[in-house]
Design a protein around this motif. Structure first.
Motif, PDB file in Angstrom:
ATOM      1  N   GLU A 118       0.849  -1.102   0.005  1.00 40.31           N
ATOM      2  CA  GLU A 118      -0.049   0.078  -0.023  1.00 40.31           C
ATOM      3  C   GLU A 118       0.736   1.264  -0.061  1.00 40.31           C
ATOM      4  O   GLU A 118       0.289   2.210  -0.206  1.00 40.31           O
ATOM      5  N   ARG A 119       2.355   1.294   0.155  1.00 43.35           N
ATOM      6  CA  ARG A 119       3.041   2.421   0.044  1.00 43.35           C
ATOM      7  C   ARG A 119       2.917   3.095  -1.213  1.00 43.35           C
ATOM      8  O   ARG A 119       3.171   2.353  -2.162  1.00 43.35           O
ATOM      9  N   PRO A 120       2.738   4.440  -1.233  1.00 42.23           N
ATOM     10  CA  PRO A 120       2.805   5.075  -2.338  1.00 42.23           C
ATOM     11  C   PRO A 120       3.969   5.123  -3.170  1.00 42.23           C
ATOM     12  O   PRO A 120       4.021   5.574  -4.381  1.00 42.23           O
ATOM     13  N   GLY A 121       5.137   4.795  -2.620  1.00 42.46           N
ATOM     14  CA  GLY A 121       6.421   5.106  -3.274  1.00 42.46           C
ATOM     15  C   GLY A 121       6.490   4.262  -4.814  1.00 42.46           C
ATOM     16  O   GLY A 121       7.330   4.604  -5.568  1.00 42.46           O
ATOM     17  N   LEU A 122       5.892   3.028  -4.828  1.00 41.68           N
ATOM     18  CA  LEU A 122       5.797   2.547  -6.356  1.00 41.68           C
ATOM     19  C   LEU A 122       4.371   2.200  -6.294  1.00 41.68           C
ATOM     20  O   LEU A 122       3.532   1.689  -5.347  1.00 41.68           O
ATOM     21  N   SER A 123       3.754   2.386  -7.681  1.00 45.35           N
ATOM     22  CA  SER A 123       2.475   1.907  -7.915  1.00 45.35           C
ATOM     23  C   SER A 123       2.313   0.500  -7.710  1.00 45.35           C
ATOM     24  O   SER A 123       3.276  -0.328  -8.003  1.00 45.35           O
ATOM     25  N   LYS A 124       1.004   0.017  -7.818  1.00 48.22           N
ATOM     26  CA  LYS A 124       0.668  -1.496  -7.639  1.00 48.22           C
ATOM     27  C   LYS A 124       1.173  -2.068  -8.893  1.00 48.22           C
ATOM     28  O   LYS A 124       1.706  -3.410  -8.752  1.00 48.22           O
ATOM     29  N   ARG A 125       1.035  -1.519 -10.238  1.00 44.53           N
ATOM     30  CA  ARG A 125       1.403  -2.110 -11.384  1.00 44.53           C
ATOM     31  C   ARG A 125       2.922  -2.342 -11.225  1.00 44.53           C
ATOM     32  O   ARG A 125       3.265  -3.512 -11.711  1.00 44.53           O
ATOM     33  N   ASP A 126       3.654  -1.314 -10.757  1.00 42.61           N
ATOM     34  CA  ASP A 126       5.284  -1.473 -10.443  1.00 42.61           C
ATOM     35  C   ASP A 126       5.543  -2.675  -9.677  1.00 42.61           C
ATOM     36  O   ASP A 126       6.465  -3.541  -9.670  1.00 42.61           O
ATOM     37  N   ARG A 127       4.870  -2.789  -8.323  1.00 46.43           N
ATOM     38  CA  ARG A 127       5.116  -3.722  -7.523  1.00 46.43           C
ATOM     39  C   ARG A 127       4.935  -5.267  -7.958  1.00 46.43           C
ATOM     40  O   ARG A 127       5.679  -6.129  -7.880  1.00 46.43           O
ATOM     41  N   SER A 128       3.853  -5.285  -9.046  1.00 47.68           N
ATOM     42  CA  SER A 128       3.764  -6.549  -9.493  1.00 47.68           C
ATOM     43  C   SER A 128       4.650  -6.747 -10.434  1.00 47.68           C
ATOM     44  O   SER A 128       5.198  -7.941 -10.519  1.00 47.68           O
ATOM     45  N   LEU A 129       5.167  -5.756 -11.202  1.00 49.02           N
ATOM     46  CA  LEU A 129       6.139  -6.069 -12.160  1.00 49.02           C
ATOM     47  C   LEU A 129       7.436  -6.665 -11.487  1.00 49.02           C
ATOM     48  O   LEU A 129       8.136  -7.591 -12.019  1.00 49.02           O
ATOM     49  N   MET A 180      16.436   6.340 -29.711  1.00 46.70           N
ATOM     50  CA  MET A 180      17.547   6.268 -29.022  1.00 46.70           C
ATOM     51  C   MET A 180      17.337   6.493 -27.560  1.00 46.70           C
ATOM     52  O   MET A 180      17.197   7.301 -27.115  1.00 46.70           O
ATOM     53  N   GLY A 181      17.852   5.401 -26.917  1.00 46.57           N
ATOM     54  CA  GLY A 181      17.711   5.561 -25.465  1.00 46.57           C
ATOM     55  C   GLY A 181      18.876   5.627 -24.516  1.00 46.57           C
ATOM     56  O   GLY A 181      20.288   5.716 -25.087  1.00 46.57           O
ATOM     57  N   HIS A 182      18.695   5.975 -23.279  1.00 49.43           N
ATOM     58  CA  HIS A 182      19.716   6.413 -22.552  1.00 49.43           C
ATOM     59  C   HIS A 182      20.759   5.119 -22.175  1.00 49.43           C
ATOM     60  O   HIS A 182      21.961   5.456 -21.892  1.00 49.43           O
ATOM     61  N   ALA A 183      20.175   3.985 -22.330  1.00 45.93           N
ATOM     62  CA  ALA A 183      21.106   2.911 -21.898  1.00 45.93           C
ATOM     63  C   ALA A 183      22.317   2.768 -23.233  1.00 45.93           C
ATOM     64  O   ALA A 183      23.252   2.001 -22.796  1.00 45.93           O
ATOM     65  N   GLN A 184      21.903   3.125 -24.287  1.00 38.08           N
ATOM     66  CA  GLN A 184      22.818   3.092 -25.346  1.00 38.08           C
ATOM     67  C   GLN A 184      23.859   3.423 -25.242  1.00 38.08           C
ATOM     68  O   GLN A 184      24.954   2.824 -25.385  1.00 38.08           O
ATOM     69  N   SER A 185      24.317   4.792 -24.665  1.00 34.78           N
ATOM     70  CA  SER A 185      25.468   5.273 -24.602  1.00 34.78           C
ATOM     71  C   SER A 185      26.546   4.576 -23.885  1.00 34.78           C
ATOM     72  O   SER A 185      27.638   4.477 -24.030  1.00 34.78           O
ATOM     73  N   ARG A 232      12.858   2.344 -18.838  1.00 35.13           N
ATOM     74  CA  ARG A 232      12.583   2.545 -17.419  1.00 35.13           C
ATOM     75  C   ARG A 232      12.204   1.152 -16.550  1.00 35.13           C
ATOM     76  O   ARG A 232      12.653   0.659 -15.714  1.00 35.13           O
ATOM     77  N   ASP A 233      11.220   0.482 -17.525  1.00 33.95           N
ATOM     78  CA  ASP A 233      10.684  -0.576 -17.015  1.00 33.95           C
ATOM     79  C   ASP A 233      11.650  -1.877 -16.949  1.00 33.95           C
ATOM     80  O   ASP A 233      11.528  -2.657 -16.129  1.00 33.95           O
ATOM     81  N   ARG A 234      12.476  -1.812 -18.021  1.00 32.33           N
ATOM     82  CA  ARG A 234      13.362  -2.939 -17.975  1.00 32.33           C
ATOM     83  C   ARG A 234      14.680  -2.734 -17.084  1.00 32.33           C
ATOM     84  O   ARG A 234      15.058  -3.780 -16.635  1.00 32.33           O
ATOM     85  N   SER A 235      14.836  -1.546 -16.797  1.00 33.85           N
ATOM     86  CA  SER A 235      15.548  -1.444 -15.587  1.00 33.85           C
ATOM     87  C   SER A 235      15.069  -1.722 -14.495  1.00 33.85           C
ATOM     88  O   SER A 235      15.977  -2.432 -13.460  1.00 33.85           O
ATOM     89  N   LEU A 236      13.798  -1.464 -14.252  1.00 32.18           N
ATOM     90  CA  LEU A 236      13.225  -1.983 -12.810  1.00 32.18           C
ATOM     91  C   LEU A 236      13.119  -3.703 -12.732  1.00 32.18           C
ATOM     92  O   LEU A 236      13.564  -3.999 -11.641  1.00 32.18           O
ATOM     93  N   GLY A 292      15.441   6.933 -16.057  1.00 31.99           N
ATOM     94  CA  GLY A 292      14.214   7.450 -15.603  1.00 31.99           C
ATOM     95  C   GLY A 292      13.570   7.068 -14.325  1.00 31.99           C
ATOM     96  O   GLY A 292      12.701   7.706 -13.678  1.00 31.99           O
ATOM     97  N   LEU A 293      14.406   5.942 -13.569  1.00 28.19           N
ATOM     98  CA  LEU A 293      13.934   5.432 -12.333  1.00 28.19           C
ATOM     99  C   LEU A 293      14.463   6.625 -11.413  1.00 28.19           C
ATOM    100  O   LEU A 293      15.671   7.045 -11.572  1.00 28.19           O
ATOM    101  N   THR A 294      13.716   6.813 -10.298  1.00 26.34           N
ATOM    102  CA  THR A 294      13.973   7.993  -9.035  1.00 26.34           C
ATOM    103  C   THR A 294      14.798   7.037  -8.127  1.00 26.34           C
ATOM    104  O   THR A 294      14.624   5.791  -8.046  1.00 26.34           O
ATOM    105  N   LYS A 295      15.606   7.586  -7.241  1.00 24.20           N
ATOM    106  CA  LYS A 295      16.291   7.037  -6.093  1.00 24.20           C
ATOM    107  C   LYS A 295      15.224   6.084  -5.264  1.00 24.20           C
ATOM    108  O   LYS A 295      15.351   5.222  -4.652  1.00 24.20           O
ATOM    109  N   ASP A 296      14.057   6.980  -5.032  1.00 23.15           N
ATOM    110  CA  ASP A 296      13.088   6.593  -4.303  1.00 23.15           C
ATOM    111  C   ASP A 296      12.429   5.290  -4.705  1.00 23.15           C
ATOM    112  O   ASP A 296      12.076   4.405  -3.708  1.00 23.15           O
ATOM    113  N   GLU A 297      12.421   5.331  -6.047  1.00 19.95           N
ATOM    114  CA  GLU A 297      11.751   4.073  -6.460  1.00 19.95           C
ATOM    115  C   GLU A 297      12.521   2.815  -6.307  1.00 19.95           C
ATOM    116  O   GLU A 297      12.188   1.828  -6.203  1.00 19.95           O
ATOM    117  N   ILE A 298      14.079   3.039  -6.620  1.00 19.92           N
ATOM    118  CA  ILE A 298      14.832   2.214  -6.408  1.00 19.92           C
ATOM    119  C   ILE A 298      14.993   1.591  -5.037  1.00 19.92           C
ATOM    120  O   ILE A 298      14.930   0.311  -4.679  1.00 19.92           O
TER     121      ILE A 298
END
Lengths: 121, 121, 121, 121, 121, 121
Positions: free
Chosen positions: A48-59, B1-6, B55-59, B85-91
């Protein structure tokens, strides 16, 4: 209120009676503390924490379950992921991506689970 | 062209000379086929597929590397994830989530890597 | 002479005929050397060493089998652990503890095995 | 009140100032939620449950960390295990036992950690 | 009499004094039983069995150590493999093959170890 | 042209019609990209490289699948290994050897698979 909710912590059904959470049903009689932590900490707090969406948590959960080769839990979490907004194509693309990070056998096993959940022949 | 490329396949720099890809630098002399597959299949094909954003592939990659306890590759992929594009908080939220799926030790080790990459004390 | 003994190395039954060890029955025809090592080194030597009680050896074995996600061997070792003096509550508490060290999926799978061995619904 | 306590959740020292828990020191700035869960759920709740003694919890934790090959966490938990009443001999016997369940390489790595913690040459 | 012998069980040198085996040196003081099993069972019995050549035993050991991500033991076994008749090219080809079965990160880590053992820049 | 070929990439049968590869049959409808990579990169390129014989590739693949505890893929690869020239005895000897590197449980599970593939009781 997220999609994950309905299949996890205790919910109140239409007639007002309290239903057991899925964790309670599966583990409550044998491992009550683990069932309680699953409901209150894992689903009640973390998911339930907002830092990551449920869709991202599933991923991220699906990725870990493929990588660690946990087919039983992967099955439940592919279903939950579809409820949380992941598409079948994104799940399959994740499996294909994982082949390179956790090896072909983990990906091939995951395809078998996904195929079954998706109802494909 | 993505960021990963470089930071992965061979790129042409401003002066027109061909630079070696990171895989070529790291593995080219010892394992040329693996370096070639890394550039042409893993980064050149898989990471470029439209079915999942960079971004999702990195996740998903970060999740797998935490779960499998691969600190060296996690370091590179946290850096790449920030570029993608991931944030520190998401990581950090992903690491916390993973504690429940691959165990506390994998998460604690991942925090140490993230802390170092983020330049935190 | 410990409880573990009876279900592992070759024993002589009441009528004096030699019975095959469980390892011999399971693996003897296919992998005779592995069966022999199981009887003579693993059960005949290691499990009999005084440095750790059979109850403690069951506890550490069960912990490793949960952590490594080996449900088939976990099943046998939960049975053996009960014979070696572990209580059902201690086994369940170990599973709950393991959720934090090897991740929820390993614990949830272990609960299913324990539930089945304990004959609970 | 157990030995484990002192090196984990926040404690109040003699002068009345609140000390940071080890989890807070290690992870607080980067991953505050994980540090909080470590203090409040893992050490504050799980490790304090009466169903398994602290000595036994150290034994199962050490077993899992050997099996999963987590040398950094093993180092801390061998120290904690000694505080919780395990003897050096029991820890070494556990490592030797684990060689058979998670493989020689995990045991050999664990011996190196134990040797270092024990201050042996 | 194979190449493996010299760096494992106790050997008698030219002057007739008994040398300690590598296992004795590394683990003898801390874990004498594990050192003894390493010398007498693992190297003295298993590695000497005729069912698989020493070259093949090195190949399967190296494969397992790559797959399980055990860089310290991989280092020793790449050296031993070269003594047992594997070529550098075969070792690198094995690493490349493993990328597909245990994932890229295990292969990339193995290349770093091989590069170092081969003395390549 | 090796033995592996027939059970993997698309082959043309006697009547000239194109048959689907095994990867296409198993995964084509659900994960077409992974099926394509399996046929074109894993079997079409890697397994065909001359640096390691097909017999050796089967040996290293079987070793990794035992070590990683992947019984489903182990089953297919024991069959393929027999086609690629490994003997039953070499496969059993590899399993016995692996007991020491990835632990008894992985070896015991592998014996069950081998026993079944070999048609032994």
């Amino acid at each position: 209120m997220g999609h994950a909710q309905s299949n996890t912590p205790a919910a109140t059904d239409k007639t007002g009676t309290q239903q057991q959470s899925r964790a309670q049903q599966l583990m409550g009689a044998t491992a009550p503390k683990l069932a309680e932590l699953t409901d209150n900490v894992l689903y009640g707090d973390i998911w339930e924490r907002p830092g990551l969406s449920k869709r991202d948590r599933s991923l991220v959960t699906i990725s870990a379950l493929i990588a660690l080769n946990r087919p039983d839990q992967l099955r439940s979490h592919i279903k939950l992921g579809l409820q949380n907004g992941l598409t079948k194509d994104e799940i399959v693309e994740t499996i294909t991506h994982m082949a390179f990070y956790s090896g072909w056998p983990t990906a091939v096993s995951a395809v078998a689970v996904a195929k079954d959940v998706f109802g494909q022949k």
